[in-house]
Design an enzyme around this catalytic site. Structure first.
Site, PDB file in Angstrom:
ATOM      1  N   LYS A 157       0.883  -0.981   0.061  1.00 50.52           N
ATOM      2  CA  LYS A 157       0.149   0.488  -0.429  1.00 50.52           C
ATOM      3  C   LYS A 157       1.020   0.971  -0.279  1.00 50.52           C
ATOM      4  O   LYS A 157       0.589   2.612  -0.331  1.00 50.52           O
ATOM      5  CB  LYS A 157      -0.973  -0.160   1.205  1.00 50.52           C
ATOM      6  CG  LYS A 157      -2.118  -1.046   1.170  1.00 50.52           C
ATOM      7  CD  LYS A 157      -3.363  -1.088   1.908  1.00 50.52           C
ATOM      8  CE  LYS A 157      -4.563  -2.331   1.615  1.00 50.52           C
ATOM      9  NZ  LYS A 157      -3.742  -2.983   1.703  1.00 50.52           N
TER      10      LYS A 157
HETATM   11  C1  LIG Z   1      -4.647  -4.309   1.658  1.00 48.99           C
HETATM   12  C2  LIG Z   1      -4.053  -5.705   1.729  1.00 48.99           C
HETATM   13  C3  LIG Z   1      -4.716  -6.621   1.264  1.00 48.99           C
HETATM   14  C4  LIG Z   1      -5.216  -6.594   0.464  1.00 48.99           C
HETATM   15  O1  LIG Z   1      -5.429  -5.455  -1.020  1.00 48.99           O
HETATM   16  P1  LIG Z   1      -6.792  -5.211  -1.919  1.00 48.99           P
HETATM   17  O2  LIG Z   1      -6.619  -4.605  -2.909  1.00 48.99           O
HETATM   18  O3  LIG Z   1      -7.636  -4.778  -1.034  1.00 48.99           O
HETATM   19  O4  LIG Z   1      -7.535  -6.997  -1.920  1.00 48.99           O
HETATM   20  C5  LIG Z   1      -3.938  -7.928   1.230  1.00 48.99           C
HETATM   21  N1  LIG Z   1      -2.368  -7.705   1.563  1.00 48.99           N
HETATM   22  C6  LIG Z   1      -2.174  -7.018   2.442  1.00 48.99           C
HETATM   23  C7  LIG Z   1      -0.783  -7.340   3.551  1.00 48.99           C
HETATM   24  C8  LIG Z   1      -2.913  -5.910   2.661  1.00 48.99           C
HETATM   25  O5  LIG Z   1      -2.212  -4.424   3.402  1.00 48.99           O
END
Ligand SMILES: *Cc1c(COP(=O)(O)O)cnc(C)c1O
Length: 429
Positions: A103
């Site tokens: 993210k």
């Molecule tokens: C947010 C997140 C996900 C999921 O990603 P999406 O875009 O919501 O499908 C998977 N793994 C981790 C570690 C995350 O922080």
């Protein structure tokens, strides 16, 4: 480029409005009006060159070529190692950014773009964001100390890891963390309700930073592009890509990357027990439901927002979606077993989210060359990983730095009127 709402293709905005609004007035999500093939123009394969190549068509016009270069350099100053586990199986480590989760790509890019837009417009904003664990940290890190922007983070009390909570609560300054007595879906619902509230919208200058924001989504294309190009150039392979998925923002960005010409064979979404999407693909019926808590908590989503984008991208035709994506659900038991076997077979330490992906890659990828997107550093889930693997995990610097910082957080009941009152009061200060 222009962007339209998934609920009304005549509702068209430019990039600045799409990013500041977060969600369209009609409740829809913004989609790019065109996907032009840019892969043929790619010259170099460092992450920054790929990022410039992929992002330019989406933000050109509003930003000059020099500004785009500067945004890319500032936003993506980390690596994406591609680790090979066996003949067919690779892991793309997306967790080498400041908060150790994928993210960071979206958080850094969106913060840089948004603060430039606000500076030009001479405006102030409050970002309201719900997090199942990792979004909040990445958003807080990206926006920390940016002028003209306050950030309010809602997270489910007791349902994020201790280290994740520290990442949310140790910033202070323009970052406010609120522990909600509820689930991630409750937090997300509070955010959605806040954006639909006209009084709040008018007086509190709210914007979102969830993966529903197109400004978080498009920068996530770049690691798909980087990895796909690398395998294609070096081995003449178009990989199948497994994406551990919750809100389906990450995989949506992968679909965009494929649409603009990058060499990807297909996608597999790997979910935990929250299996709304695998069920949708199996039955053609989409039924959202309350999320259940699992080991891979950042994927505990019972109503994945970005499915609205994926449906739109494929003209609401499930059979067309299934030509490009399949989806499977993985239990916590399978996740633990995969963490253990990956450690024993490959000496690889996977966090629970990545392990969900590895399980699906090993079971469902049919000997195709497969890349699992590793979404978080195992140390973010230190307690679980150490207990499951029986090892000691050192903390990377990004985490050891925050251990002794004081926490600042507010506790709040799961109630929209209480949140609204808080936001309106904060605005007056
Ligand atoms: C947010 C997140 C996900 C999921 O990603 P999406 O875009 O919501 O499908 C998977 N793994 C981790 C570690 C995350 O922080």
């Amino acid at each position: 480029m222009q962007f339209y709402s998934t609920r009304n293709s005549n509702h068209i905005v430019q990039i600045d409005e799409a990013i500041l609004n977060g969600i369209a007035n009609d409740g829809g999500l913004y989609m790019p009006s065109a996907f032009t093939n840019v892969y043929t123009e790619l010259k170099d394969n460092d992450l920054q060159s790929v990022a410039e190549n992929m992002l330019t068509p989406f933000i050109r016009g509003y930003f000059s070529a020099e500004e785009i270069k500067a945004i890319v350099l500032e936003s993506f100053a980390f690596n994406v190692p591609l680790v090979q586990l066996n003949e067919q199986l690779y892991i793309a480590e997306l967790f080498h950014g400041p908060t150790l989760a994928f993210k960071d790509f979206g958080g850094m890019f969106m913060a840089n773009v948004m603060s430039q837009i606000l500076q030009r417009q001479g405006r102030k904003l409050t970002i309201l964001v719900a997090t199942s664990g990792d979004t909040g940290g990445a958003v807080a890190n990206g926006f920390f100390d940016k002028e003209n922007i306050d950030v309010v983070i809602l997270y489910p009390k007791g349902k994020v890891s201790d280290l994740q909570e520290l990442q949310l609560t140790t910033f202070g300054k323009n970052i406010t963390a609120i522990a909600i007595d509820g689930t991630f879906d409750d937090c997300q619902h509070l955010v959605k309700t806040a954006f639909a509230d006209q009084e709040l919208k008018a007086s509190a200058n709210l914007s979102s930073a969830n993966s529903i924001n197109i400004g978080r989504l498009i920068p996530q294309m770049i690691y798909y592009g980087y990895v796909a190009n690398k395998l294609f150039k070096e081995k003449d392979i178009k990989p199948t890509i497994v994406v551990p998925s919750g809100n389906f923002g990450n995989i949506s960005a992968g679909l965009f990357a494929k649409r603009i010409g990058y060499p990807i064979a297909r996608f597999i979404a790997a979910t935990n027990a929250n299996d709304v999407v695998p069920e949708y693909f199996n039955t053609g019926k989409y039924t959202s439901r309350p999320s259940v808590q699992t080991l891979s908590n950042a994927m505990d989503v019972g109503a994945p927002s970005n499915m609205e984008r994926i449906n739109n991208l494929f003209g609401n035709d499930v059979s067309k979606i299934k030509d490009e994506i399949s989806a499977y659900s993985v239990s916590d038991e399978q996740t633990k077993a995969t963490m253990k076997s990956a450690y024993e077979k490959y000496n690889y330490i996977a966090d629970p989210h990545t392990a969900v992906g590895i399980h699906v890659a090993e079971e469902k990828a049919n000997y195709e060359t497969t890349v699992v997107m590793s979404t978080a550093h195992p140390a973010k889930f230190k307690a679980d990983v150490e207990q499951i693997l029986g090892i000691q995990l050192p903390l990377p610097k990004q985490l050891s730095d925050i251990l002794n910082k004081p926490q600042q957080l507010l506790n709040m009941v799961n109630s929209f009127p209480v949140l609204k009152d808080f936001l309106l009061t904060a605005q007056k200060k």
